[in-house]
Design a protein around this motif. Structure first.
Motif, PDB file in Angstrom:
ATOM      1  N   THR A  76      -5.262  -6.995   9.632  1.00 28.05           N
ATOM      2  CA  THR A  76      -4.231  -7.902   8.739  1.00 28.05           C
ATOM      3  C   THR A  76      -3.310  -6.636   8.158  1.00 28.05           C
ATOM      4  O   THR A  76      -2.592  -7.175   7.530  1.00 28.05           O
ATOM      5  CB  THR A  76      -4.869  -8.725   7.770  1.00 28.05           C
ATOM      6  OG1 THR A  76      -5.827  -7.905   6.904  1.00 28.05           O
ATOM      7  CG2 THR A  76      -5.657  -9.673   8.475  1.00 28.05           C
ATOM      8  N   GLY A 134      -2.019  -8.770  -3.026  1.00 29.36           N
ATOM      9  CA  GLY A 134      -1.642  -8.947  -1.794  1.00 29.36           C
ATOM     10  C   GLY A 134      -1.321  -7.701  -1.537  1.00 29.36           C
ATOM     11  O   GLY A 134      -1.009  -7.393  -0.268  1.00 29.36           O
ATOM     12  N   PHE A 153      -7.729  -4.683  -2.156  1.00 30.41           N
ATOM     13  CA  PHE A 153      -6.461  -5.223  -2.292  1.00 30.41           C
ATOM     14  C   PHE A 153      -6.411  -5.831  -3.827  1.00 30.41           C
ATOM     15  O   PHE A 153      -7.368  -6.043  -4.661  1.00 30.41           O
ATOM     16  CB  PHE A 153      -6.291  -6.453  -1.728  1.00 30.41           C
ATOM     17  CG  PHE A 153      -6.154  -5.978  -0.095  1.00 30.41           C
ATOM     18  CD1 PHE A 153      -5.224  -5.389   0.567  1.00 30.41           C
ATOM     19  CD2 PHE A 153      -7.315  -7.125   1.011  1.00 30.41           C
ATOM     20  CE1 PHE A 153      -5.317  -5.171   1.899  1.00 30.41           C
ATOM     21  CE2 PHE A 153      -7.109  -6.331   2.426  1.00 30.41           C
ATOM     22  CZ  PHE A 153      -6.305  -5.627   2.796  1.00 30.41           C
ATOM     23  N   ARG A 209      -7.473 -10.939   2.915  1.00 30.72           N
ATOM     24  CA  ARG A 209      -6.428 -11.259   3.354  1.00 30.72           C
ATOM     25  C   ARG A 209      -6.871 -12.368   4.426  1.00 30.72           C
ATOM     26  O   ARG A 209      -7.729 -12.080   5.088  1.00 30.72           O
ATOM     27  CB  ARG A 209      -5.629  -9.997   3.965  1.00 30.72           C
ATOM     28  CG  ARG A 209      -4.977  -9.346   3.093  1.00 30.72           C
ATOM     29  CD  ARG A 209      -3.866  -8.309   3.927  1.00 30.72           C
ATOM     30  NE  ARG A 209      -2.876  -7.823   2.991  1.00 30.72           N
ATOM     31  CZ  ARG A 209      -2.255  -6.603   3.324  1.00 30.72           C
ATOM     32  NH1 ARG A 209      -2.171  -6.379   4.551  1.00 30.72           N
ATOM     33  NH2 ARG A 209      -1.417  -6.112   2.284  1.00 30.72           N
TER      34      ARG A 209
END
Length: 298
Positions: free
Chosen positions: A51, A18, A15, A268
């Protein structure tokens, strides 16, 4: 119907700010393939699939398939605690061209063994590609019993099981009830050679994120009859494997990849960075195994 033999990597999902970091994902894929990995498992537990939105999940798998370009099989996580959702995701992932599915047991709401049979049968009836069962009771609270495996293995689309119960007696019992055409994969990196000795054909590995070449070589050594060398490699990597599970997966392995300069250290929630003590342990073990140079160890 066997999807692969050898070492498959349960690939992390990198990631940045985000969002899924697709450039870093591309680099990870190329590095894995250049270091002899036998299969890539996208958007599983290690890939933080729980997630990801459905759209992110499907796009990440699509991107992975395109980057891999047929060089190794691509398998995607498609499990859910909602059978209807698992069917919908399995069909969507089939449509983007994945080679197979890895389907974890329902979690939180759990189910009986009869419920597992109905759950997996309902999914398998609605797909045309191979599916691997995934039993990890320490994470989901649901174990796939050997007798349940003996029923499910008869379905034409159920090709194998990733067995992560940590119970070798259960592995032996499963091996007793399935044919040679049903694939047994280790879901515990530190028990890979033990499972291979019971007729297993590979591992779906978290630790392969950082040592793909060694994981591939260990399994290949065993399958080629070099049992002593495979056992030696398993013992040599034990401390490193332990460090990869010092906190809940994938916290340690993403920290390790960050220390190796391969991804940003981003998770996350509810996943978060490891504590300082864990991070020092991860760094020490990476250095001791030779993944990091000695001067990197704090």
């Amino acid at each position: 119907m066997t999807l692969f033999s050898g070492a498959g990597v349960a690939l992390v999902t990198p990631f940045s700010n985000g969002k899924v970091d697709f450039p870093k994902l591309a680099e990870l894929i190329e590095w894995q393939i250049s270091h002899d990995i036998d299969a890539i498992i996208s958007c599983g537990t290690t890939g933080e699939a729980s997630t990801l939105s459905d759209e992110e999940h499907i796009e990440t798998v699509r991107y992975t398939i395109n980057k891999v370009a047929g060089r190794v099989p691509v398998i995607s996580g498609s499990g859910s605690n909602d059978t209807a959702h698992a069917i919908a995701m399995s069909q969507a992932l089939q449509d983007v061209g994945v080679d197979g599915l890895l389907t974890v047991t329902p979690y939180y709401n759990k189910c009986t063994q009869e419920g597992l049979i109905k759950h997996y049968t309902a999914i398998a009836d609605q797909i045309k590609i191979p599916m691997i069962l995934y039993s990890v009771p320490g994470r989901t609270g649901v174990n796939i019993s050997p007798s349940t495996v003996s029923v499910l293995c008869q379905h034409e689309h159920i090709a194998g099981i990733k067995e992560a119960s940590g119970d070798m007696s259960q592995v032996v019992e499963i091996a007793k009830h399935v044919s040679d055409q049903f694939a047994l994969y280790s879901g515990n990196d530190d028990m890979t050679v033990a499972l291979l000795s019971m007729g297993g054909i590979g591992v779906i590995s978290t630790t392969a994120n950082i040592i793909p070449k060694q994981m591939h070589a260990m399994v290949k050594n065993y399958l080629d009859g070099h049992v002593e060398e495979a056992c030696k490699m398993q013992l040599e990597m034990k401390s490193l494997i332990d460090a990869m599970f010092i906190e809940v997966n994938p916290i340690p392995v993403k920290a390790a990849l960050h220390l190796m300069g391969k991804i940003e250290k981003e998770y996350r929630l509810p996943m978060c960075e490891p504590c300082e003590e864990s991070l020092r342990k991860i760094e020490r073990e990476l250095t001791a195994y030779g993944v990091l140079p000695p001067y990197s160890c704090s």
